[in-house]
Design an enzyme around this catalytic site. Structure first.
Site, mmCIF file in Angstrom:
data_model
loop_
_atom_site.group_PDB
_atom_site.id
_atom_site.type_symbol
_atom_site.label_atom_id
_atom_site.label_comp_id
_atom_site.label_asym_id
_atom_site.label_seq_id
_atom_site.Cartn_x
_atom_site.Cartn_y
_atom_site.Cartn_z
ATOM 1 C CG ASP A 42 -2.232 0.855 0.886
ATOM 2 O OD1 ASP A 42 -2.170 1.694 -0.034
ATOM 3 O OD2 ASP A 42 -3.241 0.708 1.596
HETATM 4 C C1 NOJ Z 1 -4.170 3.858 0.124
HETATM 5 C C2 NOJ Z 1 -5.341 2.934 0.252
HETATM 6 O O1 NOJ Z 1 -5.281 2.220 1.470
HETATM 7 C C3 NOJ Z 1 -5.440 1.936 -0.889
HETATM 8 O O2 NOJ Z 1 -6.656 1.239 -0.752
HETATM 9 C C4 NOJ Z 1 -5.320 2.619 -2.209
HETATM 10 O O3 NOJ Z 1 -5.470 1.696 -3.257
HETATM 11 C C5 NOJ Z 1 -3.990 3.320 -2.277
HETATM 12 N N1 NOJ Z 1 -3.931 4.328 -1.226
HETATM 13 C C6 NOJ Z 1 -3.709 3.975 -3.620
HETATM 14 O O4 NOJ Z 1 -4.474 5.102 -3.766
#
Ligand code: NOJ
Length: 714
Positions: free
Chosen positions: A253
């Site tokens: 993430d």
């Molecule tokens: C953080 C989020 O937790 C995740 O779900 C998302 O895909 C990413 N950012 C990218 O934006």
């Protein structure tokens, strides 16, 4: 493909390999510096990058001007629609309709891929039993079976039959794992999940996505039992790669690799890079610890070259599977809503709405109704009804309930008074006008809930009530003496126990997306009959959280005779059972619950046999009859409970469901096959086995009722 990939890896420099393992947000605009980096193979993937034209140009540079011509992969959060917005995932889950979820994902993939996006970070399949957590909006509900079936459908929708078809988009199973178990419902918080619960509940939807061929996985932000998921070799290697034989891409993430420093698990960025690489994270999102340190980690043998090669292989394989190496790539162009995408959006919104209450059949409204008062902060808010994660949507595409009601009834029959500016507004200054509209109308249609920004990532709430002065608005409107039908739009289960008592009818609409307005207008006017069922338990008050249907029994379960405890009033304590003295122990609305405009009756449960062995199966059937005056759709649910096991089992577990359409007066026999293997549980040795014993089984309209029988697994 494998030969081509290996040949390519053999020609790659270590820098080029690490480039492939790096994903960036840096390409907001395609500057000369970024062009140069693309030529040098500095990035494997971009997130949220540029315009369609920028993406086309960046891809041209990667393919034609970089040393090895390795294409870029553009990723984006296409969570519940791209340009056309479908209901939030939790809303889509309320339709209990895998075919619908597949269709919404297909439309989203079509629009996103048109603009050059070939990788989405969905579906999210985190199980959450805590509506305080704002990301419950993005989840597919509290049940691992339902979430797994729907996640698999979403994967099929995004990825299509063939990943290299031009309208296919690689899906991403996220967040692996345990993110939805954030302590106290506070986003990013620690998760403590015993392995047996991890396997029974939290991992099951991920396994379903893996079996559906999901192309990628994303690690979660949280620590799981003290170890960050992003450095968690047990999760990423032992389970995902070894047990599940997964050969797709694992992406971290957003900065989750370097966040391991603040977790207190990595000393510095170098240590974080090492731990993520050794755990099996193929691609680092946004932070640059791989780029900054992986080379020296390899050179000092702290990370074996094989780990890098394995990751690069996974990434290049995905690019091949997506057809990105092929020459006939289409040129990205602007995506538009289409009659087809809007039709899917309207159907999805209609199916997702759950009728919670309908006293005296207040709904549907008579079509010859003279005047309706449309009141409330969510009656005409294009942005709010779209919900969280809608970067690519345009408010001007959205049709609100106010617009749709005016369209159907004509302007003169609709009296509009918003009463509150937005859901958090505390001012009563608009109440008088609203009360006046209510007095002049036959019925009040009240649009309450949570505005867009109150759910989603980093939007945890400690109170689950209707925010602002909404409850006071309901109180004020009762003075008009007119029946009130409320539509609640929200990103989570809200608590509104006292207010519900003042409302004649309640439609729970989640955030219904672009076509929420027409769907709701047709539901209110009876052109569509509600069919949604709750994919998540609704508490009476936040103090009951976590509350979920598949709980274990205690040694002292409370009894039905102990119901009726008024919310908030401590009773003189009596008895020694598992309950509260200031609120009922039961939920406000249970999992699986939802009413219709017609009456559905369950009877005559039958089992094809009353005893089976693990390899055998039986058929469970019941009669489901439409006793009302309208045609309608019913979500029929199958639950089991194992009476005695080596590990205590939930009081009920969902094992199947089916949406059936019943004409008024029609009766159908609904059958569910159940195999002995479907009953396997993790036993006291953590082995997945179908233990012999007696099972209770229900075919049911929700998780608390139904017709029931028993069979034995020998
Ligand atoms: C953080 C989020 O937790 C995740 O779900 C998302 O895909 C990413 N950012 C990218 O934006």
């Amino acid at each position: 493909m494998d030969r081509k990939v290996d040949a390519l890896i053999a020609r790659m420099t270590l820098d080029e390999k690490i480039g492939q393992m790096s994903q960036s947000t840096a390409m907001n605009t395609l500057t000369d510096a970024i062009r140069q980096e693309i030529r040098q193979g500095r990035w494997g993937s971009f997130l949220n990058a540029g315009s369609p034209a920028d993406r086309a140009e960046a891809q041209r540079i990667a393919r034609r001007e970089s040393r090895l011509g390795i294409p870029l992969l553009f990723a984006r959060d296409v969570i519940h629609g791209y340009r056309t917005v479908f209901p939030i995932p939790l809303g889509q889950a309320a339709a209990w309709d895998p075919e619908l979820v597949e269709a919404t994902a297909r439309e989203a993939a079509r629009e996103a891929s048109t603009e050059g996006i070939r990788w989405t970070f969905a579906p999210m399949m985190d199980i959450a039993r805590d509506p305080r957590w704002g990301r419950i909006a993005e989840s597919l509900g509290e049940d691992p079976y339902l979430a797994g079936v729907l996640a698999a459908a979403m994967v099929r929708g995004f990825q299509g039959g063939k990943l290299d078809a031009e309208a296919s988009v690689a899906a991403c199973a996220k967040h692996f794992a345990g993110y939805g178990a954030a302590e106290a419902g506070r986003d990013y918080n620690s998760a403590w999940i015993p392995e047996i619960l991890l396997r029974e509940v939290y991992l099951r939807p991920f396994r379903a996505a893996r079996d559906a061929g999901v192309a990628t996985f994303m690690t979660s932000f949280n620590t799981l039992n003290g170890i960050p998921a992003t450095g968690n070799r047990f999760l990423l290697h032992d389970i995902l790669r070894r047990e599940w034989g997964y050969d797709g891409v694992v992406v971290s993430d957003y900065e989750a690799v370097t966040e391991m420093i603040r977790h207190g698990y990595a000393e510095d960025a170098r240590d974080a890079a090492k731990k993520a690489a050794l755990a099996g994270v193929d691609m680092e999102m946004v932070s640059t610890s791989y780029y900054d340190h992986l080379k020296s980690l390899i050179e000092s043998s702290a990370v074996p070259m094989k780990a890098v090669d394995d990751s690069v292989r996974n990434i290049l394989r995905l690019k091949y599977r997506l057809g990105l190496f092929d020459d006939n790539q289409r040129t990205p162009a602007e995506a538009k809503v289409t009659p087809q995408s809007l039709a899917v959006a309207e159907r999805a919104a209609a199916e997702s709405v759950v009728l919670l209450k309908n006293q005296g059949n207040l709904l549907p409204l008579r079509s010859d109704i003279r005047t309706v008062a449309v009141i409330g902060p969510l009656a005409d808010s294009r942005v709010d009804q779209m919900g969280t994660w809608v970067m690519d949507a345009r408010p001007e595409d959205v049709v609100t309930p106010l617009a749709a009601l005016k369209h159907i009834l004509g302007d003169s029959r609709v009296l509009y008074a918003p009463a509150l500016r937005d859901s958090r507004d505390r001012s009563h200054s608009g109440f008088a006008a609203a009360l006046d509209a209510a007095r002049r109308a036959e019925v009040v249609l009240l649009f309450l809930g949570e505005e867009q920004i109150l759910s989603g990532e980093a939007r945890s709430r400690a109170f689950l009530n209707l925010p602002g002065a909404q409850e006071e608005l309901v109180d004020a409107l009762t003075a008009a003496g007119k029946p009130i039908a409320a539509v609640i739009m929200a990103g989570r289960p809200l608590t509104f126990h006292d207010t519900a008592g003042k409302l004649g009818a309640i439609l729970y609409a989640w955030h219904p997306g672009t076509m929420g307005g027409p769907a709701l207008a047709k539901l209110l006017l009876g052109q569509i009959v509600p069919s949604g069922k709750l994919p998540v338990t609704f508490p009476r008050t936040v103090g009951q959280v976590p509350i979920y249907y598949a709980h274990l029994n205690t040694g002292r379960p409370a009894a039905d005779t102990e119901l009726g405890i008024p919310l908030g009033t401590p009773l003189k304590p009596t008895g020694y059972t598992s309950k509260y003295i200031d609120v009922d122990f039961t939920p406000e609305y249970p999992f699986g619950y939802g009413l219709s405009y017609t009456d559905i009756e369950y009877s005559n449960l039958r089992l094809s046999r009353t005893s089976i062995q693990a390899g055998q199966s039986l058929t469970i059937s019941a009669e489901v009859a439409n006793r009302g005056m309208r045609d309608g759709t019913e979500v029929v649910q199958l639950y089991v409970h194992k009476l005695v096991a080596s590990v205590a089992q939930p009081v009920r577990l969902l094992k199947g469901f089916r949406r059936i359409y019943l004409k008024a007066g029609e009766k159908q026999t609904v059958s569910f096959p159940l195999r002995g293997d479907d009953l396997a549980i993790y036993n006291d040795q953590l082995h997945l086995v179908a233990e012999p014993g007696v099972f209770q089984v229900w075919i049911a309209p929700d998780s608390t009722r139904g017709v029931s029988g028993q069979f034995t697994l020998r």
